[in-house]
Write a protein that holds these residues in place. Sequence first.
Motif, short mmCIF file in Angstrom:
data_model
loop_
_atom_site.label_atom_id
_atom_site.label_comp_id
_atom_site.label_asym_id
_atom_site.label_seq_id
_atom_site.Cartn_x
_atom_site.Cartn_y
_atom_site.Cartn_z
N ASN A 94 2.26 4.80 -11.86
CA ASN A 94 3.40 4.80 -12.76
C ASN A 94 3.52 3.44 -13.47
N ALA A 95 4.35 3.41 -14.51
CA ALA A 95 4.48 2.22 -15.36
C ALA A 95 4.97 1.00 -14.58
N VAL B 47 0.69 8.49 -9.07
CA VAL B 47 1.25 9.71 -9.64
C VAL B 47 0.21 10.82 -9.48
N GLY B 48 0.57 11.90 -8.84
CA GLY B 48 -0.35 13.03 -8.69
C GLY B 48 -1.36 12.79 -7.58
N PRO C 228 -1.02 -6.74 -13.12
CA PRO C 228 -1.71 -6.79 -14.41
C PRO C 228 -3.23 -6.77 -14.24
N VAL C 229 -3.89 -6.28 -15.27
CA VAL C 229 -5.36 -6.19 -15.27
C VAL C 229 -5.96 -7.59 -15.21
N THR D 133 3.28 -0.23 -1.03
CA THR D 133 4.07 -0.21 -2.27
C THR D 133 3.22 0.32 -3.42
N PHE D 134 1.98 -0.14 -3.52
CA PHE D 134 1.07 0.35 -4.56
C PHE D 134 0.88 1.86 -4.41
N ASN D 135 0.63 2.32 -3.19
CA ASN D 135 0.41 3.75 -2.96
C ASN D 135 1.62 4.58 -3.38
N ASP D 136 2.82 4.04 -3.21
CA ASP D 136 4.02 4.75 -3.64
C ASP D 136 4.05 4.95 -5.16
N GLY D 137 3.32 4.12 -5.90
CA GLY D 137 3.27 4.22 -7.36
C GLY D 137 2.21 5.18 -7.89
#
Length: 98
Positions: A42-43, A77-78, A50-51, A71-75
């Motif tokens: 997600n955004a 989507v799908g 950042p990349v 926390t990353f895993n919670d973001g």
Amino acid sequence: MPDQPIFYPVTTFAYAEKIARDWNSVLPAPNNEGFVTRFEINAATAARYPVQQAGGRDHEELWVPAEELETFNDGIVGRIEVVAVYRDGKLVEKYTEK
């Protein structure tokens, strides 16, 4: 990997393929497989990580500290999809890309 301080998902299929084929799948058996996966974040998660460029301009990845992986895993989507599999440096299976 347990000994790495960061998780570094990459941003392109080509870079993921290179890692899976040239680095992971050439390890001694039984660790001689490399997988390319695809997922979206997600955004808010994208803004948090950042990349980064890792060596070359085509080597873009996110740097997620290991302690922030949940926390990353919670973001995500799908679904997380496997899109290619390599063994012994060779393509075993490639799935249709979106």
